[in-house]
Design an enzyme around this catalytic site. Structure first.
Site, PDB file in Angstrom:
ATOM      1  N   HIS A   1       0.861  -1.182   0.000  1.00  0.00           N
ATOM      2  CA  HIS A   1       0.000   0.000   0.000  1.00  0.00           C
ATOM      3  C   HIS A   1       0.894   1.228   0.000  1.00  0.00           C
ATOM      4  O   HIS A   1       1.733   1.398   0.883  1.00  0.00           O
ATOM      5  CB  HIS A   1      -0.922   0.032   1.219  1.00  0.00           C
ATOM      6  CG  HIS A   1      -1.816   1.240   1.244  1.00  0.00           C
ATOM      7  ND1 HIS A   1      -3.061   1.259   0.655  1.00  0.00           N
ATOM      8  CD2 HIS A   1      -1.621   2.487   1.757  1.00  0.00           C
ATOM      9  CE1 HIS A   1      -3.608   2.454   0.808  1.00  0.00           C
ATOM     10  NE2 HIS A   1      -2.756   3.225   1.475  1.00  0.00           N
ATOM     11  N   CYS A   2       0.714   2.091  -0.979  1.00  0.00           N
ATOM     12  CA  CYS A   2       1.556   3.281  -1.129  1.00  0.00           C
ATOM     13  C   CYS A   2       0.802   4.503  -0.618  1.00  0.00           C
ATOM     14  O   CYS A   2      -0.224   4.889  -1.181  1.00  0.00           O
ATOM     15  CB  CYS A   2       1.953   3.470  -2.592  1.00  0.00           C
ATOM     16  SG  CYS A   2       3.030   4.901  -2.858  1.00  0.00           S
ATOM     17  N   GLY A   3       1.329   5.101   0.462  1.00  0.00           N
ATOM     18  CA  GLY A   3       0.688   6.285   1.008  1.00  0.00           C
ATOM     19  C   GLY A   3       0.747   7.465   0.066  1.00  0.00           C
ATOM     20  O   GLY A   3      -0.165   8.293   0.035  1.00  0.00           O
TER      21      GLY A   3
ATOM     22  N   ASN B   1      -1.998   6.960  -2.160  1.00  0.00           N
ATOM     23  CA  ASN B   1      -3.267   6.736  -1.466  1.00  0.00           C
ATOM     24  C   ASN B   1      -4.009   5.567  -2.108  1.00  0.00           C
ATOM     25  O   ASN B   1      -5.236   5.602  -2.286  1.00  0.00           O
ATOM     26  CB  ASN B   1      -4.133   8.002  -1.488  1.00  0.00           C
ATOM     27  CG  ASN B   1      -5.306   7.926  -0.512  1.00  0.00           C
ATOM     28  OD1 ASN B   1      -5.242   7.217   0.488  1.00  0.00           O
ATOM     29  ND2 ASN B   1      -6.387   8.619  -0.820  1.00  0.00           N
ATOM     30  N   ASN B   2      -3.251   4.541  -2.461  1.00  0.00           N
ATOM     31  CA  ASN B   2      -3.819   3.410  -3.185  1.00  0.00           C
ATOM     32  C   ASN B   2      -2.911   2.199  -2.992  1.00  0.00           C
ATOM     33  O   ASN B   2      -1.715   2.335  -2.713  1.00  0.00           O
ATOM     34  CB  ASN B   2      -3.933   3.738  -4.672  1.00  0.00           C
ATOM     35  CG  ASN B   2      -4.871   2.807  -5.407  1.00  0.00           C
ATOM     36  OD1 ASN B   2      -5.541   1.972  -4.798  1.00  0.00           O
ATOM     37  ND2 ASN B   2      -4.923   2.933  -6.729  1.00  0.00           N
TER      38      ASN B   2
END
Length: 281
Positions: free
Chosen positions: A189-191, A194-195
């Site tokens: 999950h890549c902050g 946001n996805n």
């Protein structure tokens, strides 16, 4: 000239940080400053910052920092996305306002005004594609498709059911606790996006990383060419050559006086010649 030197130094520091962050744990860098920078970037910054906040504000400050970290990194929100847009937009504005006045230059053409804008736009486009695209959400109506695409090997992946979604978990899938969904071929999950990064958007994500690496290299080279053009235009090498030649052959007091006159004449003559060439030819 000061702004160009600042941007060149910024590019070199950025390259050092990038190499240290991505490659600092490689065995070839054991015991080197790159490994220490890597450890500081991954662990030291947060640790020292939390210690500082705890020392100044006590337990309330530490709890506030942890709450902000939880909200920014462990819950869906657009804060890091806005920060990315601010960083790339602010950097482009700084470069455009400080360096475009020297384009075209001796070593760089006017086309780079438009190439740089196009390169930044492509980077933002890849960012939006990665952020807004479906990473490969596994649902009850498509789980059979993913089960066929990613069969169990009964070695690493065996038949399981997601305890949250209550559907079978295809091999290489994972339930993301931040997004609250199962993602096929889950990577992370890549902050910043946001996805989640999964089967259907990982190619956008890899293109995003590759393009921004090229963008950093292109920006560093372009700034270097602008700086080299300014050195060429103002004949800095010629001035230093005159200075070096004047001092090198000074052996007596008379020679020092004579060569000092040559040096001073060189300092006066070369800029005047440059200005006359610039404004009268």
């Amino acid at each position: 000239m000061g702004v160009q030197w600042l941007l060149v130094c910024h590019g070199l520091v950025t390259l050092l940080v990038l190499v240290s962050f991505l490659c600092g744990q490689w065995p070839i860098f054991d015991g080197t400053p790159i490994q220490r920078i890597n450890h500081f970037l991954h662990f030291g910054i947060c640790d020292y910052f939390q210690r500082f906040v705890g020392f100044v504000f006590g337990a309330k400050g530490t709890n506030a920092i942890q709450s902000v970290e939880y909200f920014c990194c462990d819950r869906p929100n657009p804060i890091l996305q806005v920060l990315y847009i601010a960083i790339i937009g602010g950097t482009y504005y700084l470069v455009a306002t400080s360096s475009f006045r020297y384009i075209p230059g001796y070593y760089i053409g006017e086309v780079h005004r438009y190439i740089s804008f196009f390169a930044v736009c492509v980077g933002v486009l890849l960012f939006l594609l990665t952020s807004l695209s479906d990473p490969g959400t596994v649902k009850s109506d498509n789980v059979s498709v993913y089960l066929s695409a990613y069969p169990y090997d009964n070695v690493i992946y065996s038949e399981k059911e997601c305890s949250t979604c209550k559907i079978p978990k295809p091999a290489r899938s994972k339930h993301c606790s931040i997004c609250g969904r199962c993602v096929a071929r889950f990577d992370h999950h890549c902050g910043w996006m946001n996805n989640c990064i999964g089967e259907r958007n990982i190619h956008y994500f890899m293109a995003f990383l590759f393009w921004h690496t090229l963008l950093c290299i292109y920006g560093t080279v372009a700034i270097g060419l602008i700086l080299a053009g300014q050195i060429k235009e103002f004949r800095v090498i010629d001035i230093l050559t005159v200075v070096g030649g004047g001092i090198q052959y000074s052996n007596t007091a008379d020679d020092v006086s004579c060569n000092s006159g040559i040096v001073n004449s060189g300092f006066l003559w070369l800029p005047c010649k440059t200005l006359s060439h610039k404004y009268y030819h």
